[in-house]
Design a protein around this motif. Structure first.
Motif, PDB file in Angstrom:
ATOM      1  N   MET A   1       0.870  -1.130   0.044  1.00 27.77           N
ATOM      2  CA  MET A   1       0.011  -0.029   0.012  1.00 27.77           C
ATOM      3  C   MET A   1       0.881   1.339   0.119  1.00 27.77           C
ATOM      4  O   MET A   1       0.698   2.338  -0.577  1.00 27.77           O
ATOM      5  CB  MET A   1      -0.774  -0.079   1.187  1.00 27.77           C
ATOM      6  N   GLU A   2       2.036   1.204   0.694  1.00 30.23           N
ATOM      7  CA  GLU A   2       2.952   2.344   0.700  1.00 30.23           C
ATOM      8  C   GLU A   2       3.316   2.653  -0.552  1.00 30.23           C
ATOM      9  O   GLU A   2       3.427   3.759  -1.050  1.00 30.23           O
ATOM     10  CB  GLU A   2       4.003   1.957   1.664  1.00 30.23           C
ATOM     11  N   THR A   3       3.565   1.724  -1.469  1.00 35.04           N
ATOM     12  CA  THR A   3       4.311   1.901  -2.771  1.00 35.04           C
ATOM     13  C   THR A   3       3.194   2.464  -3.623  1.00 35.04           C
ATOM     14  O   THR A   3       3.532   3.356  -4.378  1.00 35.04           O
ATOM     15  CB  THR A   3       4.495   0.527  -3.385  1.00 35.04           C
ATOM     16  N   LEU A   4       1.955   2.079  -3.406  1.00 30.22           N
ATOM     17  CA  LEU A   4       0.665   2.726  -4.261  1.00 30.22           C
ATOM     18  C   LEU A   4       0.639   4.293  -3.966  1.00 30.22           C
ATOM     19  O   LEU A   4       0.538   5.159  -4.684  1.00 30.22           O
ATOM     20  CB  LEU A   4      -0.366   2.099  -4.000  1.00 30.22           C
ATOM     21  N   ARG A   5       0.997   4.595  -2.558  1.00 25.60           N
ATOM     22  CA  ARG A   5       0.973   6.101  -2.017  1.00 25.60           C
ATOM     23  C   ARG A   5       2.046   6.840  -2.771  1.00 25.60           C
ATOM     24  O   ARG A   5       2.031   8.030  -2.951  1.00 25.60           O
ATOM     25  CB  ARG A   5       0.944   5.877  -0.490  1.00 25.60           C
ATOM     26  N   ALA A  54      -6.512  11.067   1.461  1.00 25.31           N
ATOM     27  CA  ALA A  54      -7.398   9.934   1.967  1.00 25.31           C
ATOM     28  C   ALA A  54      -6.407   9.369   3.052  1.00 25.31           C
ATOM     29  O   ALA A  54      -5.330   8.967   2.755  1.00 25.31           O
ATOM     30  CB  ALA A  54      -7.837   9.305   1.243  1.00 25.31           C
ATOM     31  N   PRO A  55      -6.843   8.842   4.206  1.00 24.61           N
ATOM     32  CA  PRO A  55      -5.969   8.111   5.034  1.00 24.61           C
ATOM     33  C   PRO A  55      -5.558   6.496   4.791  1.00 24.61           C
ATOM     34  O   PRO A  55      -6.123   5.960   5.751  1.00 24.61           O
ATOM     35  CB  PRO A  55      -6.840   8.453   6.277  1.00 24.61           C
ATOM     36  N   VAL A  62       0.375   7.130  12.324  1.00 22.43           N
ATOM     37  CA  VAL A  62       0.652   8.161  11.608  1.00 22.43           C
ATOM     38  C   VAL A  62      -0.589   9.013  11.115  1.00 22.43           C
ATOM     39  O   VAL A  62      -1.601   8.472  10.906  1.00 22.43           O
ATOM     40  CB  VAL A  62       1.433   7.861  10.342  1.00 22.43           C
ATOM     41  N   GLU A  63      -0.737  10.206  11.701  1.00 26.11           N
ATOM     42  CA  GLU A  63      -2.033  10.931  11.280  1.00 26.11           C
ATOM     43  C   GLU A  63      -1.470  11.782  10.195  1.00 26.11           C
ATOM     44  O   GLU A  63      -0.526  12.445  10.180  1.00 26.11           O
ATOM     45  CB  GLU A  63      -2.328  11.701  12.619  1.00 26.11           C
ATOM     46  N   VAL A  69      -3.300  20.040   4.558  1.00 28.75           N
ATOM     47  CA  VAL A  69      -3.911  19.347   3.534  1.00 28.75           C
ATOM     48  C   VAL A  69      -4.947  20.555   3.068  1.00 28.75           C
ATOM     49  O   VAL A  69      -5.108  20.888   1.976  1.00 28.75           O
ATOM     50  CB  VAL A  69      -4.532  18.133   3.652  1.00 28.75           C
ATOM     51  N   GLY A  70      -5.588  21.331   3.992  1.00 32.81           N
ATOM     52  CA  GLY A  70      -6.373  22.281   3.792  1.00 32.81           C
ATOM     53  C   GLY A  70      -5.894  23.376   3.096  1.00 32.81           C
ATOM     54  O   GLY A  70      -6.526  24.024   2.169  1.00 32.81           O
TER      55      GLY A  70
END
Length: 118
Positions: A1-5, A54-55, A62-63, A69-70
């Motif tokens: 998933m990290e690779t996709l991010r 998106a989280p 990690v948050e 972002v805003g």
């Protein structure tokens, strides 16, 4: 998933590079007009940026920095508005107001700077 991010982050950077590159060509080429490539760049950057906001794919605990972002979202919306208004003025009068044109480039650099430095 990290690779996709990371792939989505890379696409986000490509969008801003496309926008800024198209702007720089026009700024230093002497024409100072808005092109469709600028619209494509801001669209790619905005869509990829929303996907990054998106989280998903974050490590445990990690948050996201929602203030960052805003801020980046508001700036990309302003860039999009300037592009749209500028293109409308360009069609009507044949030229983009200089403040509007330079604002697009400055805000693009600010948005990239926020991404890197904040």
């Amino acid at each position: 998933m990290e690779t996709l991010r990371h792939i989505v982050l890379f696409i986000h950077l490509i969008g801003f590079a496309t926008l800024f590159g198209a702007w720089a060509v026009e700024a230093f080429g002497g024409k100072r007009r808005i092109t469709s490539l600028m619209h494509i760049g801001v669209t790619i950057a905005a869509v990829a940026g929303l996907a990054l906001a998106a989280p998903w794919g974050l490590a445990e605990g990690v948050e996201l920095n929602y203030a960052k972002v805003g801020t980046k979202l508001v700036i990309v919306l302003v860039i999009g508005a300037l592009l749209g208004i500028g293109q409308g003025r360009q069609r009507k009068t044949g030229a983009v107001p200089p403040a509007m044109f330079w604002g697009i480039g400055i805000l693009t650099l600010v948005n990239a700077g926020i991404a890197v430095l904040w």
